[in-house]
Structure formats: structure tokens, C-alpha cells
Design a protein around this motif. Structure first.
Motif, PDB file in Angstrom:
ATOM      1  N   ALA A 103       0.836  -1.198   0.000  1.00 25.70           N
ATOM      2  CA  ALA A 103       0.000   0.000   0.000  1.00 25.70           C
ATOM      3  C   ALA A 103       0.872   1.250   0.000  1.00 25.70           C
ATOM      4  O   ALA A 103       1.989   1.253   0.516  1.00 25.70           O
ATOM      5  CB  ALA A 103      -0.914  -0.010   1.220  1.00 25.70           C
ATOM      6  N   GLU A 104       0.351   2.313  -0.587  1.00 24.82           N
ATOM      7  CA  GLU A 104       1.041   3.608  -0.556  1.00 24.82           C
ATOM      8  C   GLU A 104       0.719   4.359   0.733  1.00 24.82           C
ATOM      9  O   GLU A 104       1.422   5.290   1.106  1.00 24.82           O
ATOM     10  CB  GLU A 104       0.627   4.427  -1.772  1.00 24.82           C
ATOM     11  CG  GLU A 104       1.060   3.790  -3.089  1.00 24.82           C
ATOM     12  CD  GLU A 104       0.575   4.547  -4.304  1.00 24.82           C
ATOM     13  OE1 GLU A 104       1.417   4.950  -5.120  1.00 24.82           O
ATOM     14  OE2 GLU A 104      -0.666   4.743  -4.405  1.00 24.82           O
ATOM     15  N   GLY A 105      -0.327   3.983   1.416  1.00 25.86           N
ATOM     16  CA  GLY A 105      -0.730   4.601   2.661  1.00 25.86           C
ATOM     17  C   GLY A 105      -2.012   3.955   3.141  1.00 25.86           C
ATOM     18  O   GLY A 105      -2.605   3.150   2.424  1.00 25.86           O
ATOM     19  N   PRO A 106      -2.424   4.247   4.367  1.00 28.94           N
ATOM     20  CA  PRO A 106      -1.777   5.101   5.367  1.00 28.94           C
ATOM     21  C   PRO A 106      -0.525   4.451   5.965  1.00 28.94           C
ATOM     22  O   PRO A 106      -0.281   3.260   5.762  1.00 28.94           O
ATOM     23  CB  PRO A 106      -2.885   5.282   6.424  1.00 28.94           C
ATOM     24  CG  PRO A 106      -3.707   4.039   6.294  1.00 28.94           C
ATOM     25  CD  PRO A 106      -3.694   3.683   4.843  1.00 28.94           C
ATOM     26  N   ALA A 107       0.211   5.222   6.714  1.00 24.72           N
ATOM     27  CA  ALA A 107       1.500   4.769   7.238  1.00 24.72           C
ATOM     28  C   ALA A 107       1.361   3.522   8.095  1.00 24.72           C
ATOM     29  O   ALA A 107       2.227   2.644   8.076  1.00 24.72           O
ATOM     30  CB  ALA A 107       2.155   5.897   8.039  1.00 24.72           C
ATOM     31  N   GLU A 108       0.250   3.431   8.857  1.00 24.56           N
ATOM     32  CA  GLU A 108       0.062   2.278   9.738  1.00 24.56           C
ATOM     33  C   GLU A 108      -0.081   0.987   8.942  1.00 24.56           C
ATOM     34  O   GLU A 108       0.458  -0.055   9.320  1.00 24.56           O
ATOM     35  CB  GLU A 108      -1.168   2.479  10.629  1.00 24.56           C
ATOM     36  CG  GLU A 108      -1.033   3.611  11.634  1.00 24.56           C
ATOM     37  CD  GLU A 108      -1.449   4.965  11.052  1.00 24.56           C
ATOM     38  OE1 GLU A 108      -1.620   5.074   9.804  1.00 24.56           O
ATOM     39  OE2 GLU A 108      -1.587   5.920  11.842  1.00 24.56           O
TER      40      GLU A 108
END
Length: 235
Positions: A103-108
Motif C-alpha cells: 500500500a502507498e498509505g496510510p503509514a500504519e
């Protein structure tokens, strides 16, 4: 009338040795596949599992309650005649393995994928000789030909019955690496299912679970467990 639409006519289903392996007999009559091929199984344990399904039938034979029989039929009627094509198709998953697409995001979510998936890719590199590159988003990443060749060789090393089960392990998880990890005891099938569902579970945690999607997921999970047991029974 095919076996699948027949009513039960036998008293006892039993696993017996035959040339080349084992088969299932119904009151002494050997079971055949839908294409009328002899159902010769590689191990006694698998033959006993198939025999148990036949013994459990009451009234009309219900194929949906006989997953081992259906997979064994598939191994004989579909996988064996086109083994190379099936093995090549499954090996191609190495070029688009779920664990490589982040995934490109979210950071979590990005962090969770790295924490959960990187150890399996490290294992594939060290134990399978298949170092795979990761990417973000949906843009394809070109994998090293040496890694793809190593994976292809491993897939072609399975027998037809193992390959029939391996097909489901790969197709349901979307990952050749996860499937290999299960067959080699690196992780169990429950862990493979969990690791294959990181993105879906993330969305469920945010938005809740759709009832229909949950039913589909439950069926896939059950199929994955059956495929793992079938592979194990192949010996």
C-alpha cells in the motif's frame, strides 16, 4: 447416470491397495472419476479420507460434501493430463505475488505489511533461492529471472495430487510464497490466511464487515484448510 447424481447403493466404502497406489471401493467396486478414469491415490491416508466421504453419504450423493473426492478427481482428470501447463500457470504467481505489492498509505498499513510480509520474503530468498522485489501501488515490478526459475522448479517438483491442492493454496491467498511456506511448515494454514487478508482486515476495521463478503471469505477459508489437509495427506 453419473456417480454425482446417483443414490447410495453401497454398504461399505473402503480404501484398498492397487497397482500404483490406493483406491476406494464401494462394496468391492472401484470408484472412478467423472471422466471414468481409475481413481488411484498416492497414499493410504488420502484414500481413507476419500473413503470416509463416500461412507458418510446418505441418499443422493452430494459432491459439495466431498471436497477430497472432488480434488482427487481434479488431480486425475485435469492436472495429470496437463501437468506442465498447470505448474507453469501457478509458477507465474511468483511474478505478481501478493506480498510484493504494498500500500502507498496510510503509514500504519504500510508498516503492518512490512512487519508481517517482509519475514516471509526474507525466508523465500534464503530458503527457496527466490529473492523478490517489492513495489507500491499497482504498477508491476519485474522480478529476477533467477528467482522465478527457482520457484518454477519447485512447483514442477510436486506430484499431480499435491499440485491440485497447491493450486488452491496459491489461488486463494494470491501468494506463491505463502503457499510454499505452508507446504514447507514455515507457517500454518491459519497464519497464511491471516497474512493474505491484511488489506481486507484493515478495511473491515475501518468500515465494518459486509455480510455477503464475510460469507465468501468464510467459504474461501474453509477451502484453504481443505487444500492444506489434502496436500498433507498426499505424503
Amino acid at each position: 447416470m453419473s456417480a454425482w447424481s446417483a443414490r447410495r447403493f453401497w454398504t461399505t466404502a473402503s480404501a484398498v491397495p492397487v497397482e500404483g497406489g490406493f483406491t476406494v471401493q464401494l462394496d468391492g467396486r472401484p470408484v472412478r472419476t467423472p471422466l471414468k478414469s481409475p481413481l488411484v491415490l498416492p497414499t493410504l491416508a488420502l484414500a481413507e479420507a476419500v473413503a470416509f466421504e463416500w461412507q458418510a453419504q446418505e441418499g443422493t450423493v452430494k459432491p459439495e460434501t466431498m471436497p477430497f473426492t472432488r480434488m482427487a478427481n481434479s488431480a486425475v482428470d485435469k492436472v495429470k493430463p496437463q501437468f506442465v501447463a498447470v505448474a507453469d500457470m501457478l509458477a507465474e504467481y511468483g511474478g505478481s505475488d501478493l506480498l510484493c505489492y504494498r500500500a502507498e498509505g496510510p503509514a500504519e498499513l504500510v508498516a503492518r505489511q512490512a512487519e508481517e510480509w517482509d519475514p516471509l520474503l526474507d525466508w523465500a530468498s534464503a530458503e527457496l533461492g527466490a529473492a523478490l522485489r517489492t513495489t507500491t501501488g499497482v504498477m508491476p515490478v519485474t522480478q529476477p529471472e533467477s528467482s522465478l526459475a527457482a520457484l518454477r522448479s519447485l512447483v514442477h517438483g510436486f506430484g499431480a495430487f499435491q499440485l491440485a491442492a497447491f493450486h488452491d493454496l496459491v489461488a486463494i491467498t494470491g501468494s506463491l510464497v505463502l503457499a510454499m511456506a505452508v507446504t514447507r511448515g514455515r507457517i500454518d494454514v491459519a497464519e497464511a490466511w491471516r497474512l493474505s487478508r491484511i488489506d481486507e482486515d484493515w478495511q473491515i476495521a475501518l468500515w465494518g464487515e459486509d455480510e455477503e463478503a464475510a460469507e465468501v471469505a468464510a467459504r474461501k477459508r474453509a477451502d484453504l484448510v481443505q487444500a492444506d489437509r489434502f496436500f498433507t495427506l498426499c505424503g
